[in-house]
Design an enzyme around this catalytic site. Structure first.
Site, short mmCIF file in Angstrom:
data_model
loop_
_atom_site.label_atom_id
_atom_site.label_comp_id
_atom_site.label_asym_id
_atom_site.label_seq_id
_atom_site.Cartn_x
_atom_site.Cartn_y
_atom_site.Cartn_z
CG MET A 150 22.02 50.35 42.36
SD MET A 150 23.56 50.54 43.30
CE MET A 150 23.74 52.31 43.34
NE ARG A 151 17.10 44.44 41.02
CZ ARG A 151 16.03 44.94 41.61
NH1 ARG A 151 15.73 44.60 42.85
NH2 ARG A 151 15.24 45.77 40.98
CG LEU A 152 23.36 41.11 48.53
CD1 LEU A 152 24.52 42.09 48.50
CD2 LEU A 152 22.78 41.05 49.94
CG ASN A 179 30.62 46.11 43.54
OD1 ASN A 179 29.87 46.61 42.70
ND2 ASN A 179 30.55 46.44 44.83
CG HIS A 225 31.15 50.28 47.88
ND1 HIS A 225 29.78 50.14 47.85
CD2 HIS A 225 31.44 50.90 49.07
CE1 HIS A 225 29.27 50.62 48.96
NE2 HIS A 225 30.25 51.09 49.72
N GLY A 260 25.19 54.34 34.41
CA GLY A 260 26.24 53.65 33.65
C GLY A 260 27.45 54.49 33.32
CB SER A 261 29.03 57.56 34.65
OG SER A 261 29.26 57.28 36.00
CG ASN A 262 31.76 53.64 37.61
OD1 ASN A 262 32.94 53.91 37.72
ND2 ASN A 262 30.83 54.08 38.47
#
Ligand code: GAR
Length: 207
Positions: free
Chosen positions: A92-94, A109, A111, A14-16
């Site tokens: 980390m899931r679609l 998102n 990336h 969770g750094s973002n």
């Protein structure tokens, strides 16, 4: 119009998420963080939320019999927090297509690659394996593909001779923490327009 409500969806450190919290707290982003949604009970992001009194909605993937039920619960949590913007920050899931459609134009998102190169997992290692000289990061709207939605902001990072996945990831991360809050701010100020695949950034707030 009142202040926008942001929901952050994260699976890990969770750094973002923290970068967004910091820019909300110092007034750079004119919004309120409505909730953190996570699929992972041991995500450090939960600690960050608690520290700032941000409600946490834990949709523990391993507690659901299958992906279908998990997705229903996730979508319900997303509806319940009544956010104007959903930020995937290391989720980390679609997401299922129906979920993406339900929140179309309201979900972004981050990336760790210059899309459309190196989508999916281990983007930094993919960049090293390919041998590119310029890596980087991308913030984009989420569409039904994997990391394929309209691009909002990108930032380049030079690959060094002795880079490892970890060292490159760390340098890219520095810029993720800049461009993700920037994109959130632009959206909260109504300054983005999606025109086909292109995202137009307007100079001043929407009228
Ligand atoms: C970040 O590097 C983000 O770009 C990446 O996961 C990391 C999460 O770090 N996301 C993806 O790879 C999505 N496919 P954080 O939890 O410290 O923000």
């Amino acid at each position: 119009m009142g202040m926008k409500r942001i929901a952050v969806i994260a699976s890990g450190r969770g750094s973002n998420f923290q970068a967004i919290i910091d820019r909300v707290c110092d007034g750079t982003i004119p919004a309120q963080i409505a909730c953190l949604i996570t699929d992972n009970p041991s995500a450090y992001a939960i600690k960050r939320a608690e520290k700032h009194n941000i409600p946490v909605s834990l949709i523990n993937f391993s507690e659901y019999p299958d992906r279908e039920h998990y997705n229903q619960a996730l979508e319900k949590a997303m509806r319940d927090c009544n956010a104007d913007l959903f930020v995937l920050a290391g989720y980390m899931r679609l997401l299922k297509s129906e979920t993406v459609r339900a929140f179309s134009g309201k979900m972004i998102n981050i990336h760790p690659a210059l899309l459309p190169s190196f989508s999916g997992l281990h983007a930094q290692q993919q960049a090293l394996d390919y041998g590119v000289k310029i890596a980087g990061c991308t913030v984009h709207f989420v569409d039904e593909g994997m990391d394929t939605g309209p691009i909002i902001i990108q930032y380049p990072v030079v690959v060094l001779n002795d880079d490892t996945e970890a060292s490159l990831a760390e340098r890219i991360m520095e810029f993720e923490h800049l461009i993700l809050p920037q994109a959130v701010k632009l959206i909260c100020e109504d300054r983005l327009e999606i025109s086909g695949r292109r995202v137009i950034i307007n100079e001043s707030g929407g009228e």
